[in-house]
Scaffold this motif. Structure first.
Motif, PDB file in Angstrom:
ATOM      1  N   CYS A  22      29.653  48.557  49.890  1.00  0.00           N
ATOM      2  CA  CYS A  22      30.321  47.220  49.527  1.00  0.00           C
ATOM      3  C   CYS A  22      31.377  47.113  48.129  1.00  0.00           C
ATOM      4  O   CYS A  22      31.304  48.260  47.692  1.00  0.00           O
ATOM      5  CB  CYS A  22      29.380  46.136  49.180  1.00  0.00           C
ATOM      6  SG  CYS A  22      28.425  46.462  47.625  1.00  0.00           S
ATOM      7  N   GLY A  23      32.159  46.350  47.889  1.00  0.00           N
ATOM      8  CA  GLY A  23      33.079  46.448  46.791  1.00  0.00           C
ATOM      9  C   GLY A  23      32.731  45.289  45.535  1.00  0.00           C
ATOM     10  O   GLY A  23      31.892  44.367  46.040  1.00  0.00           O
ATOM     11  N   THR A  24      33.228  45.745  44.661  1.00  0.00           N
ATOM     12  CA  THR A  24      33.016  44.850  43.391  1.00  0.00           C
ATOM     13  C   THR A  24      34.484  44.620  42.696  1.00  0.00           C
ATOM     14  O   THR A  24      35.456  45.207  43.243  1.00  0.00           O
ATOM     15  CB  THR A  24      32.053  45.432  42.583  1.00  0.00           C
ATOM     16  OG1 THR A  24      32.381  46.470  41.811  1.00  0.00           O
ATOM     17  CG2 THR A  24      30.626  45.569  42.999  1.00  0.00           C
ATOM     18  N   SER A  25      34.667  43.719  41.813  1.00  0.00           N
ATOM     19  CA  SER A  25      35.806  43.565  40.846  1.00  0.00           C
ATOM     20  C   SER A  25      35.324  43.619  39.511  1.00  0.00           C
ATOM     21  O   SER A  25      34.232  43.324  39.074  1.00  0.00           O
ATOM     22  CB  SER A  25      36.274  42.488  41.314  1.00  0.00           C
ATOM     23  OG  SER A  25      37.256  41.923  40.411  1.00  0.00           O
ATOM     24  N   SER A  26      36.112  44.180  38.623  1.00  0.00           N
ATOM     25  CA  SER A  26      35.612  44.564  37.489  1.00  0.00           C
ATOM     26  C   SER A  26      36.511  43.502  36.397  1.00  0.00           C
ATOM     27  O   SER A  26      36.410  44.078  35.319  1.00  0.00           O
ATOM     28  CB  SER A  26      35.804  45.949  36.987  1.00  0.00           C
ATOM     29  OG  SER A  26      36.852  46.441  37.106  1.00  0.00           O
ATOM     30  N   GLY A  27      37.359  42.705  36.854  1.00  0.00           N
ATOM     31  CA  GLY A  27      38.044  41.844  35.730  1.00  0.00           C
ATOM     32  C   GLY A  27      39.496  42.148  35.715  1.00  0.00           C
ATOM     33  O   GLY A  27      40.194  43.243  35.986  1.00  0.00           O
ATOM     34  N   GLY A  31      39.880  42.828  30.222  1.00  0.00           N
ATOM     35  CA  GLY A  31      38.335  42.677  30.175  1.00  0.00           C
ATOM     36  C   GLY A  31      37.830  41.158  30.160  1.00  0.00           C
ATOM     37  O   GLY A  31      36.870  40.916  30.390  1.00  0.00           O
ATOM     38  N   GLY A  32      38.766  40.248  30.228  1.00  0.00           N
ATOM     39  CA  GLY A  32      38.399  39.034  30.056  1.00  0.00           C
ATOM     40  C   GLY A  32      38.718  38.083  31.234  1.00  0.00           C
ATOM     41  O   GLY A  32      38.828  38.486  32.375  1.00  0.00           O
ATOM     42  N   GLY A  33      39.165  36.700  31.357  1.00  0.00           N
ATOM     43  CA  GLY A  33      39.469  36.037  32.249  1.00  0.00           C
ATOM     44  C   GLY A  33      38.364  35.578  33.051  1.00  0.00           C
ATOM     45  O   GLY A  33      37.277  35.625  32.828  1.00  0.00           O
ATOM     46  N   SER A  34      38.325  35.023  34.206  1.00  0.00           N
ATOM     47  CA  SER A  34      37.240  34.528  35.117  1.00  0.00           C
ATOM     48  C   SER A  34      37.381  34.850  36.564  1.00  0.00           C
ATOM     49  O   SER A  34      37.097  33.984  37.472  1.00  0.00           O
ATOM     50  CB  SER A  34      37.260  33.057  34.996  1.00  0.00           C
ATOM     51  OG  SER A  34      38.371  32.493  35.396  1.00  0.00           O
ATOM     52  N   GLY A  35      37.910  36.155  36.806  1.00  0.00           N
ATOM     53  CA  GLY A  35      37.937  36.639  38.031  1.00  0.00           C
ATOM     54  C   GLY A  35      36.579  36.672  38.802  1.00  0.00           C
ATOM     55  O   GLY A  35      35.665  36.778  38.252  1.00  0.00           O
ATOM     56  N   THR A  36      36.649  36.688  40.095  1.00  0.00           N
ATOM     57  CA  THR A  36      35.531  36.938  40.880  1.00  0.00           C
ATOM     58  C   THR A  36      35.572  37.872  41.830  1.00  0.00           C
ATOM     59  O   THR A  36      36.688  38.468  42.341  1.00  0.00           O
ATOM     60  CB  THR A  36      35.273  35.634  41.596  1.00  0.00           C
ATOM     61  OG1 THR A  36      36.377  35.279  42.545  1.00  0.00           O
ATOM     62  CG2 THR A  36      34.954  34.468  40.810  1.00  0.00           C
ATOM     63  N   ALA A  37      34.660  38.628  42.293  1.00  0.00           N
ATOM     64  CA  ALA A  37      34.506  39.450  43.409  1.00  0.00           C
ATOM     65  C   ALA A  37      34.569  38.807  44.723  1.00  0.00           C
ATOM     66  O   ALA A  37      34.398  37.391  45.018  1.00  0.00           O
ATOM     67  CB  ALA A  37      33.454  40.273  43.299  1.00  0.00           C
ATOM     68  N   GLY A  38      35.091  39.570  45.696  1.00  0.00           N
ATOM     69  CA  GLY A  38      35.155  38.892  46.919  1.00  0.00           C
ATOM     70  C   GLY A  38      36.422  38.926  47.820  1.00  0.00           C
ATOM     71  O   GLY A  38      36.487  38.800  48.854  1.00  0.00           O
ATOM     72  N   ARG A 155      32.291  35.157  36.890  1.00  0.00           N
ATOM     73  CA  ARG A 155      32.997  36.466  36.479  1.00  0.00           C
ATOM     74  C   ARG A 155      32.497  37.410  37.777  1.00  0.00           C
ATOM     75  O   ARG A 155      31.677  37.082  38.533  1.00  0.00           O
ATOM     76  CB  ARG A 155      32.330  37.219  35.115  1.00  0.00           C
ATOM     77  CG  ARG A 155      32.813  36.153  33.760  1.00  0.00           C
ATOM     78  CD  ARG A 155      34.225  36.021  33.862  1.00  0.00           C
ATOM     79  NE  ARG A 155      34.770  37.367  33.666  1.00  0.00           N
ATOM     80  CZ  ARG A 155      34.911  37.943  32.433  1.00  0.00           C
ATOM     81  NH1 ARG A 155      34.728  37.413  31.234  1.00  0.00           N
ATOM     82  NH2 ARG A 155      35.558  39.147  32.459  1.00  0.00           N
ATOM     83  N   ASP A 156      33.230  38.549  37.400  1.00  0.00           N
ATOM     84  CA  ASP A 156      33.128  39.661  38.538  1.00  0.00           C
ATOM     85  C   ASP A 156      31.819  40.028  38.959  1.00  0.00           C
ATOM     86  O   ASP A 156      31.527  40.334  40.361  1.00  0.00           O
ATOM     87  CB  ASP A 156      33.873  40.714  38.139  1.00  0.00           C
ATOM     88  CG  ASP A 156      35.282  40.543  37.609  1.00  0.00           C
ATOM     89  OD1 ASP A 156      35.846  39.594  38.207  1.00  0.00           O
ATOM     90  OD2 ASP A 156      35.851  41.305  36.952  1.00  0.00           O
ATOM     91  N   TRP A 157      30.987  40.015  37.986  1.00  0.00           N
ATOM     92  CA  TRP A 157      29.529  40.585  38.186  1.00  0.00           C
ATOM     93  C   TRP A 157      28.682  39.466  38.776  1.00  0.00           C
ATOM     94  O   TRP A 157      27.364  39.814  38.937  1.00  0.00           O
ATOM     95  CB  TRP A 157      28.870  41.298  37.118  1.00  0.00           C
ATOM     96  CG  TRP A 157      28.976  40.764  35.784  1.00  0.00           C
ATOM     97  CD1 TRP A 157      28.154  39.819  35.331  1.00  0.00           C
ATOM     98  CD2 TRP A 157      30.226  40.470  34.989  1.00  0.00           C
ATOM     99  NE1 TRP A 157      28.624  39.204  34.292  1.00  0.00           N
ATOM    100  CE2 TRP A 157      29.788  39.729  33.845  1.00  0.00           C
ATOM    101  CE3 TRP A 157      31.736  40.923  35.032  1.00  0.00           C
ATOM    102  CZ2 TRP A 157      30.773  39.331  32.854  1.00  0.00           C
ATOM    103  CZ3 TRP A 157      32.392  40.749  33.960  1.00  0.00           C
ATOM    104  CH2 TRP A 157      31.865  39.782  32.695  1.00  0.00           C
ATOM    105  N   ASN A 158      28.930  38.277  38.661  1.00  0.00           N
ATOM    106  CA  ASN A 158      27.857  37.007  38.628  1.00  0.00           C
ATOM    107  C   ASN A 158      28.248  36.210  39.869  1.00  0.00           C
ATOM    108  O   ASN A 158      27.504  35.121  39.937  1.00  0.00           O
ATOM    109  CB  ASN A 158      27.558  36.477  37.582  1.00  0.00           C
ATOM    110  CG  ASN A 158      28.641  36.045  36.777  1.00  0.00           C
ATOM    111  OD1 ASN A 158      29.441  35.550  37.369  1.00  0.00           O
ATOM    112  ND2 ASN A 158      28.454  35.778  35.508  1.00  0.00           N
ATOM    113  N   SER A 159      29.525  36.506  40.567  1.00  0.00           N
ATOM    114  CA  SER A 159      29.818  35.460  41.492  1.00  0.00           C
ATOM    115  C   SER A 159      30.845  36.123  42.654  1.00  0.00           C
ATOM    116  O   SER A 159      31.197  37.425  42.599  1.00  0.00           O
ATOM    117  CB  SER A 159      30.614  34.452  40.758  1.00  0.00           C
ATOM    118  OG  SER A 159      32.106  35.155  40.379  1.00  0.00           O
TER     119      SER A 159
END
Length: 407
Positions: A22-27, A31-38, A155-159
């Motif tokens: 699976c993949g993830t996203s790291s921002g 390092g900021g912002g409100s990016g999401t994985a998916g 964020r990338d690690w929680n959504s």
């Protein structure tokens, strides 16, 4: 500040092995912002179809909690430190706590389906989502969620695709600490432990984990733009090789790699270490014990962590699980955890209940500061920076490289 604030530090907080399939996203780059994985352009993944709670009912009477040491204190460590008992008395949910020492252990334990909630670090949370081990969280059912710092949400690690899979709990940065008597002039950059490490040869200290490769990658991202590093957790083979070369050069000057906070504190007190990576909680302890040290976030920014409480997809106690997530990010409990553990709280109202200067020390709520932190995320083959023309290295590759670096 209490010595036992360091509960998790003493475990070494060793990060987990590779995320597979699976993949993830790291921002964002900063390092900021409100990016999401998916999203495909982020090298993301499609989360399993796990139902989300739409409403709550009566509490079931029991709750199994899987947590980092120091995150679920019931007074047995220190009678004055207890946020589990008030929860039990208020909700009727009797809590059974299982502590884990690494993110890999947490992921394995959650796969058993025996635990209702887990405190997951950023390197574990997306694996739990992808594995179908945790469920999406209906934040409308968590009253205290509204008071969580906005920059910790979605964020990338929680959504995934804008859907939260938990509630943010606390966060912190990896800092540069130095002996003010021995290091002159005062450093401003990570160059003092990389390109200029020879100045303090034998007295440089570094974090003992493959994830420390990200610290080198972050430095290279700022100093060698031709390498094309956009995300310190998304390294192709050539970028990883450059980070490894930098760390091998540093290795000649490292006196000690640390994972035990007591050993690092002692090394700075004796002068065996005069400069290196640390956490705010360790710097505070060292200062309280007489070490002449200062710690700060360098110009290039830093790596760091952000933890999330998540609910198991197989839980038989969803009402108690939601009650716990609401309780643990309440101002009272979140303040108590933050001070005991040693990190910035997630609930902005918690700072009204912490000791004088605590939130200032940990830069709680300082969004500009938080945006300089690149939070831990597990490297995978799918490049987290969105590249699709190359294959990125995995955490297994990093683990092998770390063994090579240390010799």
């Amino acid at each position: 500040m209490r010595r036992s604030t360091m509960a998790r530090v003493a475990t070494g907080a060793v990060l987990a092995l590779a995320l597979v399939g699976c993949g993830t996203s790291s921002g964002d780059d900063d390092g900021g912002g409100s990016g999401t994985a998916g999203s495909e352009e982020q090298g993301g993944f499609t989360a399993p179809d796990i139902p989300m709670a739409e409403s709550l009912g009566d509490n079931e009477g029991s709750l199994s909690v899987l947590a980092w040491p120091g995150y679920a204190e019931d007074g047995s460590t220190d009678k004055s430190v207890d946020w589990v008992t008030p929860f039990e008395e208020e909700t009727g949910c009797q809590v059974e706590v299982k502590y884990f020492g690494t993110s890999d252990e947490a992921v394995s334990l959650m796969k058993t389906g025996q635990y209702d909630v887990v405190s997951a670090s950023g390197d574990a949370s997306l694996r739990l989502i992808a594995g179908g081990d945790v469920a999406p969280v209906n934040t409308d059912l968590i009253d205290n969620y509204a008071d969580v710092w906005p920059f910790l949400k979605d964020r990338d690690w929680n959504s995934v695709d804008g859907q939260m899979y938990g509630v943010p709990h606390g966060y912190g940065a990896n800092l540069l600490m130095y002996n003010t008597d021995e290091v002159d002039p005062a450093p401003t950059s990570w160059s003092s432990v990389f390109d200029d490490a020879g100045t303090y040869s034998g007295k440089v200290t570094s974090y003992d984990s493959p994830i420390y490769i990200a610290d080198a990658a972050l430095y290279l991202m700022n100093t060698q733009p031709d390498l094309g590093i956009e995300d310190p957790y998304a390294l192709d083979a050539d970028q990883l090789a450059a980070a490894v070369d930098l760390l091998k050069a540093q290795r000649e000057h490292v006196g000690e790699y640390w994972s035990d906070y007591l050993k690092e504190t002692q090394a700075f007190k004796t002068g065996d270490s005069v400069i290196g990576t640390t956490w705010q909680v360790i710097a505070n302890l060292a200062q309280s014990e007489g070490a002449t040290v200062e710690a700060f976030l360098p110009d290039e920014g830093s790596t760091g962590w952000s933890d999330t409480w998540m609910v198991g997809s197989k839980t038989e106690h969803p009402n108690c699980a939601y009650a716990w997530m609401n309780h643990i990010v309440s101002p009272e409990a979140n303040a108590a955890v933050a001070e005991w553990f040693g990190e910035a709280p997630a609930n902005q109202k918690a700072c009204d209940l912490t000791s004088d200067g605590f939130c200032e020390s940990y830069h709680a709520g300082d969004e500009a500061y938080a945006e300089k932190i690149h939070y831990w995320t597990t490297p995978i083959e799918q490049c987290l920076d969105g590249r699709t023309d190359v294959q990125c290295t995995t955490y297994q590759d990093w683990t092998q490289a770390w063994t090579e670096i240390k010799g």
